[in-house]
Each structure stands twice: as structure tokens, then as C-alpha cells.
Design a protein around this motif. Structure first.
Motif, PDB file in Angstrom:
ATOM      1  N   PRO A 175       0.794  -1.234   0.000  1.00 32.27           N
ATOM      2  CA  PRO A 175       0.000   0.000   0.000  1.00 32.27           C
ATOM      3  C   PRO A 175       0.824   1.280   0.000  1.00 32.27           C
ATOM      4  N   GLU A 176       2.004   1.241   0.612  1.00 36.52           N
ATOM      5  CA  GLU A 176       2.812   2.465   0.670  1.00 36.52           C
ATOM      6  C   GLU A 176       3.345   2.868  -0.707  1.00 36.52           C
ATOM      7  N   LYS A 177       3.499   1.925  -1.619  1.00 36.66           N
ATOM      8  CA  LYS A 177       3.990   2.246  -2.963  1.00 36.66           C
ATOM      9  C   LYS A 177       2.871   2.346  -3.982  1.00 36.66           C
ATOM     10  N   GLU A 178       1.670   1.948  -3.608  1.00 36.53           N
ATOM     11  CA  GLU A 178       0.515   1.949  -4.520  1.00 36.53           C
ATOM     12  C   GLU A 178      -0.611   2.799  -3.918  1.00 36.53           C
ATOM     13  N   LYS A 179      -0.258   3.964  -3.401  1.00 34.81           N
ATOM     14  CA  LYS A 179      -1.224   4.811  -2.688  1.00 34.81           C
ATOM     15  C   LYS A 179      -2.427   5.187  -3.535  1.00 34.81           C
ATOM     16  N   GLU A 180      -2.206   5.461  -4.824  1.00 36.12           N
ATOM     17  CA  GLU A 180      -3.297   5.909  -5.692  1.00 36.12           C
ATOM     18  C   GLU A 180      -4.309   4.790  -5.970  1.00 36.12           C
ATOM     19  N   LYS A 181      -3.968   3.568  -5.635  1.00 36.25           N
ATOM     20  CA  LYS A 181      -4.865   2.436  -5.894  1.00 36.25           C
ATOM     21  C   LYS A 181      -5.567   1.940  -4.633  1.00 36.25           C
ATOM     22  N   GLN A 182      -5.285   2.552  -3.506  1.00 36.13           N
ATOM     23  CA  GLN A 182      -5.839   2.055  -2.246  1.00 36.13           C
ATOM     24  C   GLN A 182      -7.344   2.221  -2.145  1.00 36.13           C
ATOM     25  N   ASP A 183      -7.912   3.217  -2.822  1.00 32.11           N
ATOM     26  CA  ASP A 183      -9.365   3.349  -2.788  1.00 32.11           C
ATOM     27  C   ASP A 183     -10.034   2.162  -3.471  1.00 32.11           C
ATOM     28  N   VAL A 184      -9.413   1.655  -4.538  1.00 38.14           N
ATOM     29  CA  VAL A 184      -9.945   0.463  -5.208  1.00 38.14           C
ATOM     30  C   VAL A 184      -9.814  -0.756  -4.290  1.00 38.14           C
ATOM     31  N   VAL A 185      -8.663  -0.928  -3.661  1.00 38.00           N
ATOM     32  CA  VAL A 185      -8.447  -2.067  -2.764  1.00 38.00           C
ATOM     33  C   VAL A 185      -9.476  -2.042  -1.631  1.00 38.00           C
ATOM     34  N   GLU A 186      -9.682  -0.897  -1.039  1.00 33.49           N
ATOM     35  CA  GLU A 186     -10.652  -0.781   0.053  1.00 33.49           C
ATOM     36  C   GLU A 186     -12.073  -1.052  -0.437  1.00 33.49           C
ATOM     37  N   HIS A 187     -12.414  -0.500  -1.601  1.00 31.92           N
ATOM     38  CA  HIS A 187     -13.750  -0.710  -2.181  1.00 31.92           C
ATOM     39  C   HIS A 187     -13.981  -2.194  -2.469  1.00 31.92           C
ATOM     40  N   VAL A 188     -13.003  -2.847  -3.070  1.00 26.53           N
ATOM     41  CA  VAL A 188     -13.141  -4.268  -3.415  1.00 26.53           C
ATOM     42  C   VAL A 188     -13.200  -5.116  -2.146  1.00 26.53           C
ATOM     43  N   SER A 189     -12.374  -4.825  -1.168  1.00 22.48           N
ATOM     44  CA  SER A 189     -12.422  -5.563   0.101  1.00 22.48           C
ATOM     45  C   SER A 189     -13.804  -5.458   0.731  1.00 22.48           C
ATOM     46  N   LYS A 190     -14.370  -4.270   0.677  1.00 22.29           N
ATOM     47  CA  LYS A 190     -15.708  -4.050   1.235  1.00 22.29           C
ATOM     48  C   LYS A 190     -16.758  -4.836   0.436  1.00 22.29           C
ATOM     49  N   LEU A 191     -16.667  -4.780  -0.891  1.00 23.87           N
ATOM     50  CA  LEU A 191     -17.586  -5.550  -1.739  1.00 23.87           C
ATOM     51  C   LEU A 191     -17.543  -7.033  -1.383  1.00 23.87           C
TER      52      LEU A 191
END
Length: 146
Positions: free
Chosen positions: A17-33
Motif C-alpha cells: 500500500p505504501e507504494k501503490e497509494k493511488e490504488k488504495q481506494d480500489v483495494v478498500e472498495h473491493v475488500s468491502k464488496l
């Protein structure tokens, strides 16, 4: 039951996550889904090969517990046996005629998307070619949220 197919970029963003900060909203959204819905998560084995051969896996082994993540009950690992020959042929044909960035893993994923028996409803990818192919097959693409 809906299915979500995860591309390699998702794993990289999830475990780095520290190197892919711009993609963390997708990761969080998908985890929630995944957590809040009765979805099956499709993990193409080639994406695991690609992820585990990345620099991330060699540098950051102590940072994540891949076994715990992959053992989640909703996850279904899919072998590429039914897809690899056609994917390889497509890759070779494209390789001969284009200078664009192509990947054998992406070609396998395209074949999985095309498989009506597998029935992919949603894809999580950061690759534009895969996004376009998925949309052409009426598969929902999880986008970076603005």
C-alpha cells in the motif's frame, strides 16, 4: 451469486500500500464488496505467478501473509488449462503485429472473461486493455474512485 475476477495489480496494491497509494481506494472498495456481499472471488493462477515473481514478493516477504489471504473461503483459484493454448496463440499474433504492452497473463484473463461457464461479473484490473475487453463483454470494471 456474482463473481469478481482479480488481476495481478490488485495483489500488488493490496500487499504494497505504501507504494501503490493511488490504488488504495480500489483495494478498500473491493475488500468491502467482498466482505459485505455473497460474491465468489476468481483468482486466475497466472496472476499469482506474476505477483509472486514480482520484485515486491522478493523484497517484502515479511510484510504480508499471503497464505491467510488466499485461504479465504470466497476465493476460488482457477487453473489456466482451458485457456492457455488460445491465449498463447493470441499473444503471439499480437506480439507480431503491435508495439503495445501485451501480457500472456492478460490474454489468459481475456479468455476467462469470454468463458460463459466461468461467468465473470466484475473485474478488478488497472490494465486498460483488460478494462476495454471486459466492457466489450459486459463485465463491470472497478475503477479508481475519485
Amino acid at each position: 451469486m456474482k463473481t469478481i475476477l482479480l488481476d495481478t495489480g490488485y495483489w500488488i496494491a493490496l500487499f504494497n500500500p505504501e507504494k501503490e497509494k493511488e490504488k488504495q481506494d480500489v483495494v478498500e472498495h473491493v475488500s468491502k464488496l467482498i466482505d459485505e456481499n455473497n460474491y465468489t472471488v476468481i483468482i486466475p493462477f497466472p496472476t499469482l505467478y506474476e505477483f509472486l515473481n514480482s520484485k515486491l514478493s522478493r523484497k517484502g516477504r515479511q510484510k504480508f501473509n499471503l497464505e491467510a489471504e488466499l485461504s479465504k473461503q470466497k476465493y476460488e483459484k482457477i487453473y489456466d488449462n482451458d485457456y492457455r493454448e488460445k491465449a498463447l496463440k493470441n499473444f503471439i499474433n499480437q506480439f507480431s503485429f503491435t508495439n503495445s504492452d501485451i501480457s500472456l497473463v492478460d490474454e489468459v484473463i481475456k479468455e476467462m472473461i469470454d468463458d460463459r461457464n466461468l461467468k465473470t461479473d466484475i473485474i478488478v484490473t488497472f490494465d486498460e486493455s483488460l478494462k476495454n475487453h471486459a466492457r466489450s463483454m459486459n463485465v463491470e470494471v472497478v475503477e479508481i474512485l475519485k
